[in-house]
Enzyme design. Structure first.
Site, mmCIF file in Angstrom:
data_model
loop_
_atom_site.group_PDB
_atom_site.id
_atom_site.type_symbol
_atom_site.label_atom_id
_atom_site.label_comp_id
_atom_site.label_asym_id
_atom_site.label_seq_id
_atom_site.Cartn_x
_atom_site.Cartn_y
_atom_site.Cartn_z
ATOM 1 N N ASP A 186 0.862 -1.183 0.000
ATOM 2 C CA ASP A 186 0.000 0.000 0.000
ATOM 3 C C ASP A 186 0.896 1.229 0.000
ATOM 4 O OD1 ASP A 186 -2.806 -0.877 0.239
ATOM 5 O OD2 ASP A 186 -2.173 -1.772 2.131
ATOM 6 N N ARG A 216 4.223 3.224 3.019
ATOM 7 C CA ARG A 216 5.138 2.312 3.709
ATOM 8 C C ARG A 216 6.598 2.621 3.390
ATOM 9 N NH1 ARG A 216 0.396 1.177 6.109
ATOM 10 N NH2 ARG A 216 -1.009 -0.023 4.793
ATOM 11 N N ARG A 246 -7.228 10.703 1.335
ATOM 12 C CA ARG A 246 -6.660 9.691 0.432
ATOM 13 C C ARG A 246 -7.295 9.815 -0.949
ATOM 14 N NH1 ARG A 246 -8.114 4.339 3.424
ATOM 15 N NH2 ARG A 246 -6.904 3.384 1.721
ATOM 16 N N LYS A 259 -9.266 1.203 -6.136
ATOM 17 C CA LYS A 259 -9.985 0.865 -4.901
ATOM 18 C C LYS A 259 -10.773 2.073 -4.406
ATOM 19 C CE LYS A 259 -6.026 1.761 -1.835
ATOM 20 N NZ LYS A 259 -5.034 1.138 -0.938
ATOM 21 N N HIS A 260 -11.914 1.843 -3.741
ATOM 22 C CA HIS A 260 -12.517 0.636 -3.218
ATOM 23 C C HIS A 260 -13.902 0.542 -3.851
ATOM 24 C CE1 HIS A 260 -9.819 2.434 -0.189
ATOM 25 N NE2 HIS A 260 -9.554 1.198 0.226
ATOM 26 N N HIS A 282 -12.930 -1.374 8.595
ATOM 27 C CA HIS A 282 -11.876 -2.100 9.314
ATOM 28 C C HIS A 282 -12.419 -2.629 10.644
ATOM 29 C CE1 HIS A 282 -9.325 0.172 6.521
ATOM 30 N NE2 HIS A 282 -8.410 -0.743 6.755
ATOM 31 N N ASP A 306 -10.907 -6.545 -0.643
ATOM 32 C CA ASP A 306 -10.166 -5.810 0.366
ATOM 33 C C ASP A 306 -9.703 -6.851 1.392
ATOM 34 O OD1 ASP A 306 -9.035 -3.757 1.835
ATOM 35 O OD2 ASP A 306 -10.832 -2.508 1.820
#
Length: 415
Positions: free
Chosen positions: A151, A159, A224, A254-255, A267, A340
């Protein structure tokens, strides 16, 4: 009387001779001075020929690649095919704690569980050489080369960029790029991300975020997203896909079907949207359509429940209405469809791992991302095939897509 008839005949013959002579003369002059074709005719013909050749060549190459994928899958065992449908963390694969190297444990795991892809997170990353070596070794251990994903969106989901051990400048959130109104910046960030990821051996980026913020209280997506304007977000998404894939990294839209209208976080548990299908078509679908036109290699399905689209009110990940009827049949998407993370609360609080895996594949999914237990997910899918709930032909359809993209992107090669 006879004399008059004779003179009339003679006059007629004379006229015919004169007319014939004029016609012959005209044709001779035309042959000597032919009308040249206009410059525009020549230019059109010259321009059209190579375009047709390019299109034919590209089409032929694509068909050849798909045929190679089909032939390769025909030679795979059912076990190999089923494992290719999983995209997992190295911890899920090996069953050990945080993985920061690929040694004998990883080698043994990949030989017995030849998964389709590995996804890495911040905890797997210590230094440049460590990350490069881990990815290189993982690829060396596989019979079928891996998708290696991460990601790396920019902004809060990053990351690599901003990691002081790696030396990359942190990338701005996509909302700031959207606010600029300049889609060339989205293309540039796609290029930047791809070049950074390729340095380490990554070939899949779980980006771009194709969601539009239609609910100002949305917390899961926030900055985002490129923004609130459907057409602007669509242009940005299409350009980022081109920037990524033009530099050798597969993009993941996504998504789907669009997570920007929700308020709760999938989540943690249930996340619902009241958007109607017509509203989605006019708004949320536009960035996905643009990404599909740019030939995005993956589309990731959200766990949000589209309660006014699918009457079951289940997660979109498990919905044939969302995946097969809309994404595949209506939007004509024919590359890889991935869930996902299946370890998110929207799934784990309502379904067992095996049942959720089977339901996702039945709905039209090709790859399962991060199941809570790889063993349980695999066993559930294997049993579904053995008892006839899912046909092996259906499995082949998904695996052919996976192998096709790996061939197309040069991740693997076959004779």
């Amino acid at each position: 009387m006879k004399k008059e008839i004779f003179l009339a005949i003679l006059l007629s013959i004379t006229c015919l001779c004169l007319i014939s002579g004029l016609i012959i003369f005209s044709e001779l002059q035309s042959d000597r001075n032919p009308t040249p074709p206009t410059p525009s005719d020549n230019e059109d013909q010259a321009a059209q020929a190579p375009i047709d050749n390019i299109e034919t060549s590209a089409s032929t190459l694509d068909l050849e690649t798909r045929k190679k994928a089909e032939d390769f899958v025909a030679g795979m065992s059912l076990e190999e095919k089923l494992y290719q449908m999983f995209f997992v963390t190295p911890e899920s694969l090996t069953g050990v704690g945080t993985v920061i190297q690929a040694g004998e444990t990883t080698k043994a795991a990949l030989q017995t569980r030849p998964v389709g892809g590995l996804i890495y997170f911040s905890e797997n990353i210590r230094a440049r050489d460590q990350l490069q070596t881990m990815i290189t070794k993982s690829q060396e251990y596989t019979k079928i080369p891996l998708f290696i994903g991460i990601d790396e969106e920019g902004g809060q989901v990053a990351r690599l960029s901003g990691n002081p051990q790696l030396g990359y400048e942190k990338i701005t959130p996509m909302r700031s790029i959207g606010d600029s109104g300049d889609s060339t910046k989205a293309h540039a960030v796609g290029q930047q991300l791809a070049k950074m990821l390729k340095d380490f051996g990554f070939n899949v980026d779980f980006a771009p975020v194709a969601d539009i913020i239609t609910n100002p209280n949305n917390t899961e997506i926030g900055n985002r997203s490129f923004g609130t304007d459907p057409n602007l977000v669509a242009d940005m998404v299409g350009q980022e896909v081109k920037g990524l894939q033009g530099n050798g990294v597969s993009a993941v839209l996504k998504h789907f079907p669009g997570h920007g209208s929700t308020q709760t976080d999938s989540h943690n548990g249930y996340s619902g949207s009241s958007r109607t299908l017509e509203e989605l078509r006019k708004t949320e679908f536009l960035p996905f359509q643009k990404g599909i036109e740019a030939e995005a290699d993956f589309v990731l399905i959200s766990h949000m429940s589209a309660i006014n689209v699918d009457s079951s009110s289940g997660p979109s990940t498990l919905s044939s209405k969302i995946i097969t009827d809309i994404l595949i049949n209506e939007l004509k998407y024919d590359n890889i469809i991935i869930t996902d993370s299946m370890s998110m609360g929207a799934i784990t609080k309502r379904y067992t791992t095996g049942a959720a895996t089977v339901a996702a594949v039945e709905a039209g999914v090709d790859m399962i991302l991060m199941p809570l237990s790889l063993e349980e997910a695999y066993a559930g899918l294997q049993n579904a095939v053995k008892n006839g709930k899912i046909s092996e032909k259906r499995i082949d359809e998904s695996v052919q897509k996976i192998i096709y993209i790996k061939l197309k992107r040069g991740i693997m090669a076959v004779g």
